[in-house]
Scaffold this motif. Structure first.
Motif, short mmCIF file in Angstrom:
data_model
loop_
_atom_site.label_atom_id
_atom_site.label_comp_id
_atom_site.label_asym_id
_atom_site.label_seq_id
_atom_site.Cartn_x
_atom_site.Cartn_y
_atom_site.Cartn_z
N SER A 53 14.51 3.99 8.31
CA SER A 53 13.22 4.25 7.67
C SER A 53 12.90 5.74 7.76
O SER A 53 13.01 6.34 8.81
CB SER A 53 12.10 3.45 8.34
N ARG A 54 12.53 6.31 6.61
CA ARG A 54 12.11 7.71 6.58
C ARG A 54 10.74 7.80 5.95
O ARG A 54 10.44 7.11 4.97
CB ARG A 54 13.11 8.54 5.77
N PHE A 55 9.90 8.67 6.49
CA PHE A 55 8.57 8.88 5.95
C PHE A 55 8.47 10.31 5.43
O PHE A 55 8.91 11.26 6.08
CB PHE A 55 7.51 8.61 7.01
N VAL A 56 7.89 10.42 4.24
CA VAL A 56 7.76 11.71 3.56
C VAL A 56 6.29 11.89 3.16
O VAL A 56 5.64 10.93 2.74
CB VAL A 56 8.65 11.76 2.30
N THR A 57 5.79 13.09 3.30
CA THR A 57 4.40 13.37 2.93
C THR A 57 4.32 13.75 1.45
O THR A 57 4.99 14.70 1.01
CB THR A 57 3.82 14.50 3.79
N ALA A 58 3.51 13.02 0.70
CA ALA A 58 3.31 13.30 -0.73
C ALA A 58 2.53 14.60 -0.90
O ALA A 58 1.97 15.15 0.06
CB ALA A 58 2.57 12.15 -1.39
N SER A 59 2.46 15.10 -2.13
CA SER A 59 1.79 16.38 -2.39
C SER A 59 0.31 16.33 -2.06
O SER A 59 -0.31 17.37 -1.79
CB SER A 59 2.00 16.79 -3.85
N ASP A 60 -0.28 15.12 -2.05
CA ASP A 60 -1.70 15.00 -1.70
C ASP A 60 -1.91 14.57 -0.26
O ASP A 60 -3.02 14.23 0.15
CB ASP A 60 -2.41 14.04 -2.64
N GLY A 61 -0.82 14.55 0.53
CA GLY A 61 -0.93 14.24 1.94
C GLY A 61 -0.69 12.79 2.32
O GLY A 61 -0.63 12.47 3.51
N LEU A 62 -0.53 11.91 1.35
CA LEU A 62 -0.31 10.49 1.64
C LEU A 62 1.09 10.28 2.20
O LEU A 62 2.04 10.94 1.79
CB LEU A 62 -0.49 9.67 0.36
N LEU B 213 5.42 9.29 -10.25
CA LEU B 213 6.52 10.17 -10.64
C LEU B 213 6.53 11.42 -9.76
O LEU B 213 7.60 11.86 -9.29
CB LEU B 213 6.39 10.56 -12.12
N ASP B 214 5.37 11.98 -9.49
CA ASP B 214 5.29 13.13 -8.60
C ASP B 214 5.76 12.75 -7.20
O ASP B 214 6.48 13.53 -6.54
CB ASP B 214 3.85 13.65 -8.55
N ASP B 215 5.39 11.56 -6.74
CA ASP B 215 5.85 11.09 -5.42
C ASP B 215 7.37 10.99 -5.39
O ASP B 215 8.02 11.40 -4.42
CB ASP B 215 5.26 9.71 -5.11
N LEU B 216 7.93 10.43 -6.45
CA LEU B 216 9.39 10.27 -6.55
C LEU B 216 10.08 11.62 -6.45
O LEU B 216 11.07 11.78 -5.71
CB LEU B 216 9.70 9.58 -7.88
N LEU B 217 9.56 12.61 -7.17
CA LEU B 217 10.17 13.93 -7.16
C LEU B 217 10.04 14.59 -5.79
O LEU B 217 10.95 15.29 -5.33
CB LEU B 217 9.54 14.81 -8.24
N THR B 218 8.92 14.34 -5.12
CA THR B 218 8.73 14.88 -3.77
C THR B 218 9.74 14.28 -2.81
O THR B 218 10.38 15.00 -2.02
CB THR B 218 7.30 14.59 -3.27
N VAL B 219 9.91 12.97 -2.87
CA VAL B 219 10.84 12.29 -1.96
C VAL B 219 12.27 12.77 -2.18
O VAL B 219 13.01 13.06 -1.23
CB VAL B 219 10.74 10.76 -2.12
#
Length: 294
Positions: free
Chosen positions: A12-21, A90-96
């Protein structure tokens, strides 16, 4: 207590989205030279657990990343349900993909995941090395979307896993006559999760609000330009024999535009095929290897 699907088979990996989520993804296998990674994107209310069986098979040769959208699976719920929208996801996907170092991948998108796959052609076309659209295409059948709207967020909370399986069978067996009891239990384990001693949906119930304003009085908008955006990469489409989201006619029109389209119809299943049967897994493995060569 139900066993965790594929427990020990992924990280399991956790990534912070551009809005902090906080966003969650499962990582199966490891990067391999000459082998493209696979990015798995689930349906509207679904999560990374849906891909456990096919991900473990693919991970024998390559890394596989399966994403939980915000408000689904182990990703944090968004306090504003309006962010459960394709542009945000889509932005979340690109961040990850950026954080995990995925510069180029084969996308395996089920339903909404397929829509995000097609949208990626405009947002970051170099990220796509191939696309597998699981029971989704440029034309979405309104009848299927209406069915999803009718029960999304409205299913009763089962008291036991046996009740959960019985509930799934009651609403889905006519479209999925080929499923075994083990298949139904696997589905239940992905749809519900144990929380405070009870079974709860593995997604934010506020997600249902995104469909409240959808009207079926007029045809749904089509996505042919987005599908045509996949022209530079190999494309495979998988359709459930009893699908009410992706019609056989739409698959035929897709093949007319893409004579090299790899088409698989999964017998005895509807929207969306589980991708747990040997035939589906074998065809997906062969397609991904073709993307390696391309």
């Amino acid at each position: 207590m139900a066993a965790v699907a594929g427990e020990g088979a992924y990280e399991s990996r956790f990534v912070t989205a551009s809005d902090g989520l906080k966003l969650h993804a499962r990582l199966y296998g490891h990067p391999q030279d000459g082998r493209l990674p696979v990015l798995c994107l689930p349906g509207l209310s679904r999560n990374s657990g849906d891909f456990d069986v096919v991900a473990r098979a693919l991970a024998e040769e390559r890394q596989v990343v399966a994403l939980d959208y915000r408000g689904r699976g182990l990703s944090a719920a968004d306090p504003d349900w309006r962010n459960y929208a394709l542009p945000v996801e889509l932005d979340d996907l690109l961040t990850v993909t950026t954080v995990l170092g995925l510069a180029r991948a084969v996308f395996l998108g089920t339903s909404r995941g397929g829509l995000l796959t097609m949208l990626t052609t405009a947002a970051r076309p170099t990220l796509l090395a191939g696309a597998i659209l699981n029971d989704i295409g440029p034309v979405i059948e309104g009848a299927g979307l209406a069915r999803i709207k009718s029960y999304l967020g409205r299913l009763p909370e089962p008291a036991t896993w046996d009740e959960a399986v019985a509930l799934l069978k009651s609403i889905g067996q006519s479209r999925f006559p080929a499923l075994t009891d083990a298949d139904w239990r696997g589905q239940a384990g992905s749809i519900w999760t144990e929380r405070d001693g009870r079974l709860a949906a593995a997604f934010d119930p506020a997600l249902a609000k995104t469909l409240e304003s959808v009207s079926f009085d007029a045809p749904m908008p089509t996505l042919w330009p987005q599908f045509d955006g996949l022209a530079a990469v190999p494309v495979m489409v998988i359709r459930g024999e009893h699908s009410d989201i992706l019609s056989a006619a739409t698959v035929g029109a897709m093949a007319d535009r893409r004579p090299d389209l790899d088409v698989l119809t999964v017998q005895g299943q509807g929207h969306a095929p589980l991708l747990t049967d040997p035939l589906s897994i074998g065809r997906i493995q062969a397609f991904v290897r073709r993307c390696d060569a391309a």
